[in-house]
Every structure is written in C-alpha cells, then in structure tokens.
Design a protein around this motif. Structure first.
Motif, short mmCIF file in Angstrom:
data_model
loop_
_atom_site.label_atom_id
_atom_site.label_comp_id
_atom_site.label_asym_id
_atom_site.label_seq_id
_atom_site.Cartn_x
_atom_site.Cartn_y
_atom_site.Cartn_z
N ASP A 22 11.29 -3.23 6.14
CA ASP A 22 10.68 -3.13 4.81
C ASP A 22 10.77 -1.67 4.35
O ASP A 22 9.77 -0.94 4.35
N LEU A 63 11.10 -0.25 1.48
CA LEU A 63 10.31 0.15 0.31
C LEU A 63 8.86 0.45 0.70
O LEU A 63 8.25 1.39 0.18
N ALA A 64 8.32 -0.34 1.62
CA ALA A 64 6.95 -0.11 2.08
C ALA A 64 6.84 1.24 2.79
O ALA A 64 5.86 1.96 2.62
N ARG A 113 8.86 3.89 2.34
CA ARG A 113 9.04 4.97 1.36
C ARG A 113 7.79 5.20 0.53
O ARG A 113 7.55 6.31 0.04
N ALA A 114 6.99 4.15 0.36
CA ALA A 114 5.73 4.31 -0.37
C ALA A 114 4.75 5.20 0.39
O ALA A 114 3.85 5.80 -0.21
N LEU A 115 4.96 5.32 1.70
CA LEU A 115 4.09 6.15 2.54
C LEU A 115 4.68 7.53 2.79
O LEU A 115 4.08 8.34 3.49
N ARG A 166 5.62 5.86 -8.57
CA ARG A 166 4.78 5.52 -7.42
C ARG A 166 3.67 4.53 -7.79
O ARG A 166 2.83 4.20 -6.95
N LEU A 167 3.66 4.10 -9.06
CA LEU A 167 2.68 3.11 -9.56
C LEU A 167 1.25 3.64 -9.48
O LEU A 167 0.30 2.88 -9.27
N MET A 168 1.10 4.94 -9.67
CA MET A 168 -0.23 5.54 -9.71
C MET A 168 -0.85 5.35 -11.10
O MET A 168 -0.15 5.20 -12.10
N HIS A 175 1.17 11.43 -4.25
CA HIS A 175 0.64 10.10 -3.93
C HIS A 175 -0.07 10.06 -2.58
O HIS A 175 -0.33 8.99 -2.04
N PRO A 220 0.83 10.94 0.68
CA PRO A 220 1.61 10.19 1.68
C PRO A 220 1.08 10.38 3.09
O PRO A 220 0.41 11.38 3.39
#
Length: 259
Positions: A68, A70-71, A73-75, A102-104, A149, A151
């Motif tokens: 995963d 994308l999951a 990279r979100a971190l 980052r959907l913030m 974000h 991380p």
C-alpha cells in the motif's frame, strides 16, 4: 520501526545497492554516509518510492510498504537533494498546495504555513514568488513542506544545502526535537560533522554495500578513531588526500604547456 531487508537495485546488471539491511526505530536518526556513487541516493529513492528495488523489502511497522504505497507516503516527509518547486507560486502558496494534496483542512494549512514560514525566518517573503528566493530560502520551503502534515517517517537528503549558519544550527536542533517526538528519521549527507552531532546511528556505504552500521561512539571505539571523519577515512577513503591536494597545486602552478 522502518526496516530494510536485503535491499538490492541493479542498473543493467550493475548493482547500485547490494543486499542492504538495516532498521531505524522510532526516535532514532540514521545517518547515511558514503562517497559519490556509493548508493546513498539509490537507497533514499527506494525508501521514498521514487524507484522500485530489484530485490528486497522495505517494511514499516512490519508491513511491506509496496503493498500500500499510498498509505506509506501519507506517513512520509521528504526533503530531496535537488529542489523541484513551482517558481511562479509564493512560498505560502506552495505550502497550501502541498497541504491540499495531503488532504489537510484549510484552516490547519493556513495556520501551519504561516507559522512555519515565520519560524524559519521567511514571514516577510511568504507572498513573494519562489523564483525570487535564494537557494537557502527554497530549502526552507522544502523543509516546511516535509513537516506540514506531521509525518511519522522523515527522509532528509542533504538538507543543509544552501542554509546559512544560523539556519543550519536551527535545523540540527529541529532534527533532534523531531526524534524526541518519536519520528523515524533517515538523514543522508556529505557533511560528516553534522551527521556526527545529529545522528544516533550511522550507516556507511561503499560501492553499494554496507561497510559499517553502528552508533558513532561504537564505531570510534571499534576503529580506534577520534572522530567520525577518521572512521570514514579508514573505511572508504583509500587515497592520501594531502598528496592529491599537493599534486593539484603542482599542476595549477606548472608552466608546462604555456605559450
């Protein structure tokens, strides 16, 4: 914990990285060291998902990040060695763009962007186009974008590039503070002094292979060397630097070939 198992990357049958294994726990700062062509950038690019490994695994908290991506990279927060920024945007607009990707939430983006630019000494320039920024100012924007974000994993590739002395000292303190917050940090650099002062562990590469992976103190004791620079020289530097410098000076001062 970030764990790398037998990570390997081949380019046309030539190994850029060969069976590299290491781990970085929460709160640790792992320094990546090595001469040009040693594989540091290749490891960084594989950790950040920019290139695929030929073999091996990258695990975060026991899970293969490729299952995963994308999951993961979100971190992840990443400061690249070469900055790629949109020059027509202002620093604040660039951070807004990153936050939205980052959907913030907008209020959070606005607050963090303004506060980070202020703390990094860029309040007066936050609305100026990035095209007018110095190299150091662009580096600060990259650092702010990587942290925006909050991380859990941070990868810094030559993060001190272009920073003035004061900003570099602030960044060193920042890395230590982030580690104290439990971040997993990988720090790739040619600046041995910074790595020695910042990193809790050091991984030294030579021709794609790990030749050392330990704390700075243990490496000093093992190699009976007073500094990380001396450890590095013993492990990967096989030429007399003073002799090479003297030879260069001799060439520069030579009258041969002059008309």
């Amino acid at each position: 914990m970030l764990e790398v198992r037998r990570l390997t990357k081949y380019y046309t049958r030539i190994p850029a990285v060969e069976e590299a294994s290491f781990s970085v726990a929460a709160g640790e700062v792992l320094g990546l060291l090595g001469p040009n062509g040693s594989g540091k950038s290749t490891i960084v690019n594989m950790l950040t998902g920019l290139i695929e490994p030929t073999e091996g695994e990258i695990l975060f908290e026991g899970r293969d990040v490729r299952r995963d991506p994308l999951a993961f990279r979100a971190l992840l927060g990443y400061v690249p060695e070469i900055p790629h920024l949109y020059p027509y945007l202002s620093g604040r607009e660039y951070l807004q763009l990153v936050g939205r990707l980052r959907l913030m939430r907008e209020p959070v983006i606005a607050h963090k962007a303004d506060r980070l630019m202020e703390l990094l000494g860029m309040r007066a320039d936050r609305h100026s186009p990035i095209s007018a920024y110095s190299k150091g100012m662009r580096q600060k924007v990259l650092i702010a974008a990587a942290l925006l974000h909050n991380p859990r994993v941070l990868v810094f590739d030559e993060p001190l590039s272009g920073l003035d002395v004061t900003s570099a000292l602030v960044f060193r303190s920042l890395v230590k503070a982030l580690a104290n917050e439990g971040k997993v940090i990988v720090y790739s650099s040619h600046v041995l002094e910074a790595v020695e002062k910042i990193c809790s562990k050091v991984l030294i590469l030579q021709r794609g292979k790990i030749v050392a992976n330990d704390s700075v103190a243990n490496l000093r004791n093992l190699m009976q060397a007073p500094s990380l620079e001396d450890v590095f020289s013993q492990l990967v530097q096989h030429e007399d630097t003073q002799q090479v410098a003297a030879a260069i000076v001799a060439v520069v001062g030579s009258t041969e070939g002059r008309a």
